[in-house]
Scaffold this motif. Structure first.
Motif, PDB file in Angstrom:
ATOM      1  N   PRO A 127       0.702  -1.204   0.019  1.00 58.59           N
ATOM      2  CA  PRO A 127       0.550  -0.149   0.126  1.00 58.59           C
ATOM      3  C   PRO A 127       1.019   1.889  -0.616  1.00 58.59           C
ATOM      4  CG  PRO A 127       0.502  -1.093   2.028  1.00 58.59           C
ATOM      5  CD  PRO A 127       0.719  -1.791   1.616  1.00 58.59           C
ATOM      6  N   VAL A 128       1.472   1.733  -1.493  1.00 59.78           N
ATOM      7  CA  VAL A 128       2.649   2.866  -1.515  1.00 59.78           C
ATOM      8  C   VAL A 128       1.741   3.914  -0.850  1.00 59.78           C
ATOM      9  CG1 VAL A 128       3.637   4.340  -3.093  1.00 59.78           C
ATOM     10  CG2 VAL A 128       3.854   1.939  -3.091  1.00 59.78           C
ATOM     11  N   ASP A 129       0.459   4.241  -1.173  1.00 59.11           N
ATOM     12  CA  ASP A 129      -0.175   5.601  -0.304  1.00 59.11           C
ATOM     13  C   ASP A 129      -0.401   5.580   1.062  1.00 59.11           C
ATOM     14  OD1 ASP A 129      -0.753   5.919  -2.973  1.00 59.11           O
ATOM     15  OD2 ASP A 129      -2.416   5.471  -3.621  1.00 59.11           O
ATOM     16  N   PHE A 130      -0.367   4.357   1.443  1.00 61.99           N
ATOM     17  CA  PHE A 130      -0.852   4.558   2.600  1.00 61.99           C
ATOM     18  C   PHE A 130       0.076   5.072   3.587  1.00 61.99           C
ATOM     19  CE2 PHE A 130       0.308   2.000   6.779  1.00 61.99           C
ATOM     20  CZ  PHE A 130      -1.082   2.708   7.366  1.00 61.99           C
ATOM     21  N   TYR A 131       1.372   4.642   3.273  1.00 56.24           N
ATOM     22  CA  TYR A 131       2.831   4.539   3.662  1.00 56.24           C
ATOM     23  C   TYR A 131       3.220   6.066   3.017  1.00 56.24           C
ATOM     24  CZ  TYR A 131       3.339   0.229   4.964  1.00 56.24           C
ATOM     25  OH  TYR A 131       3.461  -1.045   5.598  1.00 56.24           O
ATOM     26  N   ALA A 132       3.053   6.274   2.459  1.00 53.56           N
ATOM     27  CA  ALA A 132       3.420   8.586   2.043  1.00 53.56           C
ATOM     28  C   ALA A 132       2.443   8.879   2.951  1.00 53.56           C
ATOM     29  CB  ALA A 132       3.300   8.050   0.693  1.00 53.56           C
ATOM     30  N   ARG A 133       0.705   8.606   2.887  1.00 57.72           N
ATOM     31  CA  ARG A 133       0.202  10.028   3.554  1.00 57.72           C
ATOM     32  C   ARG A 133       0.651   9.626   4.975  1.00 57.72           C
ATOM     33  NH1 ARG A 133      -3.078   8.708   7.099  1.00 57.72           N
ATOM     34  NH2 ARG A 133      -3.812   6.609   6.448  1.00 57.72           N
ATOM     35  N   ALA A 134       1.121   8.409   5.971  1.00 56.25           N
ATOM     36  CA  ALA A 134       0.968   8.029   7.382  1.00 56.25           C
ATOM     37  C   ALA A 134       1.987   9.068   7.385  1.00 56.25           C
ATOM     38  CB  ALA A 134       0.454   6.838   7.903  1.00 56.25           C
ATOM     39  N   VAL A 135       3.189   8.337   6.759  1.00 59.80           N
ATOM     40  CA  VAL A 135       4.431   8.789   7.233  1.00 59.80           C
ATOM     41  C   VAL A 135       5.232   9.381   6.241  1.00 59.80           C
ATOM     42  CG1 VAL A 135       4.655   7.210   8.945  1.00 59.80           C
ATOM     43  CG2 VAL A 135       5.677   6.564   6.343  1.00 59.80           C
ATOM     44  N   GLY A 136       5.214  10.017   5.721  1.00 64.81           N
ATOM     45  CA  GLY A 136       5.817  10.546   4.472  1.00 64.81           C
ATOM     46  C   GLY A 136       6.519  10.842   3.436  1.00 64.81           C
ATOM     47  N   ALA A 137       6.766   8.428   3.908  1.00 63.10           N
ATOM     48  CA  ALA A 137       7.234   7.988   2.909  1.00 63.10           C
ATOM     49  C   ALA A 137       7.005   8.065   1.431  1.00 63.10           C
ATOM     50  CB  ALA A 137       7.116   6.208   3.158  1.00 63.10           C
ATOM     51  N   VAL A 138       8.842   7.430   0.712  1.00 58.47           N
ATOM     52  CA  VAL A 138       8.739   8.173  -0.852  1.00 58.47           C
ATOM     53  C   VAL A 138       9.344   6.548  -1.483  1.00 58.47           C
ATOM     54  CG1 VAL A 138       9.415  10.036  -0.787  1.00 58.47           C
ATOM     55  CG2 VAL A 138      11.180   9.101  -0.533  1.00 58.47           C
ATOM     56  N   GLU A 139       8.779   6.827  -2.591  1.00 62.06           N
ATOM     57  CA  GLU A 139       9.333   5.364  -2.982  1.00 62.06           C
ATOM     58  C   GLU A 139      10.569   5.513  -3.316  1.00 62.06           C
ATOM     59  OE1 GLU A 139       7.770   3.404  -6.133  1.00 62.06           O
ATOM     60  OE2 GLU A 139       5.297   4.529  -6.693  1.00 62.06           O
ATOM     61  N   ILE A 140      11.591   4.128  -3.290  1.00 62.35           N
ATOM     62  CA  ILE A 140      13.080   4.181  -3.851  1.00 62.35           C
ATOM     63  C   ILE A 140      13.308   4.187  -5.095  1.00 62.35           C
ATOM     64  CG2 ILE A 140      15.414   3.204  -3.096  1.00 62.35           C
ATOM     65  CD1 ILE A 140      14.373   2.860   0.085  1.00 62.35           C
ATOM     66  N   PRO A 141      13.380   4.668  -6.307  1.00 56.86           N
ATOM     67  CA  PRO A 141      13.623   4.011  -7.229  1.00 56.86           C
ATOM     68  C   PRO A 141      14.736   2.200  -7.537  1.00 56.86           C
ATOM     69  CG  PRO A 141      14.373   6.707  -7.402  1.00 56.86           C
ATOM     70  CD  PRO A 141      14.369   5.772  -6.122  1.00 56.86           C
ATOM     71  N   ASP A 142      14.029   2.084  -8.727  1.00 60.45           N
ATOM     72  CA  ASP A 142      14.235   0.844  -8.745  1.00 60.45           C
ATOM     73  C   ASP A 142      14.796  -0.442  -7.814  1.00 60.45           C
ATOM     74  OD1 ASP A 142      15.046   1.514 -11.667  1.00 60.45           O
ATOM     75  OD2 ASP A 142      16.659   2.740 -11.237  1.00 60.45           O
ATOM     76  N   SER A 143      13.905  -0.477  -6.978  1.00 62.14           N
ATOM     77  CA  SER A 143      13.749  -1.550  -5.790  1.00 62.14           C
ATOM     78  C   SER A 143      13.371  -2.282  -5.763  1.00 62.14           C
ATOM     79  CB  SER A 143      13.830  -0.492  -4.230  1.00 62.14           C
ATOM     80  OG  SER A 143      12.524   0.423  -4.576  1.00 62.14           O
ATOM     81  N   THR A 144      12.759  -2.794  -6.605  1.00 64.89           N
ATOM     82  CA  THR A 144      11.561  -3.975  -7.021  1.00 64.89           C
ATOM     83  C   THR A 144      12.932  -4.429  -8.130  1.00 64.89           C
ATOM     84  OG1 THR A 144      10.234  -2.962  -6.448  1.00 64.89           O
ATOM     85  CG2 THR A 144       9.865  -4.991  -7.874  1.00 64.89           C
ATOM     86  N   PRO A 145      13.209  -6.467  -7.009  1.00 65.26           N
ATOM     87  CA  PRO A 145      12.711  -6.936  -5.755  1.00 65.26           C
ATOM     88  C   PRO A 145      13.291  -6.935  -5.058  1.00 65.26           C
ATOM     89  CG  PRO A 145      13.945  -8.594  -7.288  1.00 65.26           C
ATOM     90  CD  PRO A 145      13.687  -7.291  -8.062  1.00 65.26           C
ATOM     91  N   GLY A 146      14.341  -5.387  -4.836  1.00 62.86           N
ATOM     92  CA  GLY A 146      15.464  -5.606  -4.126  1.00 62.86           C
ATOM     93  C   GLY A 146      16.021  -6.470  -3.353  1.00 62.86           C
ATOM     94  N   ILE A 147      16.308  -6.725  -1.496  1.00 61.06           N
ATOM     95  CA  ILE A 147      16.580  -7.478  -0.777  1.00 61.06           C
ATOM     96  C   ILE A 147      16.127  -8.535  -1.040  1.00 61.06           C
ATOM     97  CG2 ILE A 147      15.187  -6.603   1.291  1.00 61.06           C
ATOM     98  CD1 ILE A 147      18.319  -6.520   2.919  1.00 61.06           C
ATOM     99  N   TYR A 148      14.730  -8.907  -1.000  1.00 57.15           N
ATOM    100  CA  TYR A 148      13.860  -9.864  -1.494  1.00 57.15           C
ATOM    101  C   TYR A 148      14.245 -10.640  -2.859  1.00 57.15           C
ATOM    102  CZ  TYR A 148      11.318  -7.534   2.611  1.00 57.15           C
ATOM    103  OH  TYR A 148      11.607  -6.325   3.161  1.00 57.15           O
TER     104      TYR A 148
END
Length: 161
Positions: A127-148
């Motif tokens: 839920p990207v929109d939830f985290y952006a609204r709740a705590v001002g989180a921003v997407e990290i470019p090219d982070s998919t799949p990242g550490i996982y």
């Protein structure tokens, strides 16, 4: 699903709680480990259990729980997949929409800030929109799949089909 970055030094102040009566957020205690782990596995599966077990490996535990009428209704972990990472987190389906997820998020991030972190990564966000609204989180470019990337999942077909 992308990772997101949160500036812990710019967290919103604790707002008036939207939590319903009788709901509280607190750190889980070691004596509750089996209860919490069983609850998570039943609702969210084995993948999140490994991370939750890791959260109990330190003192204080790196897992917060939401409790309603002496029963767990949600959880949030931090510093388990990697240092500086928030998650996993989940709320019982019947209790969603009551601010529990946001309260768990903020309490966990405040614990990370108190531990000395300036930033936190929220890994593999749905839920990207939830985290952006709740705590001002921003997407990290090219982070998919990242550490996982390459992680084993118990219900996944190893052939990839």
């Amino acid at each position: 699903m992308p990772d997101m970055l949160v500036r812990l030094y710019a967290l919103p102040e604790r707002r008036a709680s939207r939590l319903g009566p009788g709901v509280s957020i607190r750190r889980a205690m070691a004596a509750e480990r089996r209860i919490v782990i069983a609850w998570i596995e039943e609702r969210f599966g084995a993948g999140w259990v490994g991370e939750a077990e890791a959260a109990f490996s330190s003192t204080p535990a790196r897992i917060h729980v939401a409790v309603h009428e002496n029963r767990i209704v949600g959880f949030a972990c931090h510093d388990v997949t990697a240092l500086g990472f928030f998650g996993p987190t989940g709320v019982d389906e019947a209790m969603r929409g009551q601010g529990i997820g946001e309260a768990l998020l903020i309490e966990s991030l405040m614990a990370m800030r108190a531990a000395g972190y300036g930033y936190a990564v929220i890994g593999g966000v749905g839920p990207v929109d939830f985290y952006a609204r709740a705590v001002g989180a921003v997407e990290i470019p090219d982070s998919t799949p990242g550490i996982y990337a390459g992680m084993l999942f118990p219900d996944e077909d190893p052939s990839g089909t």
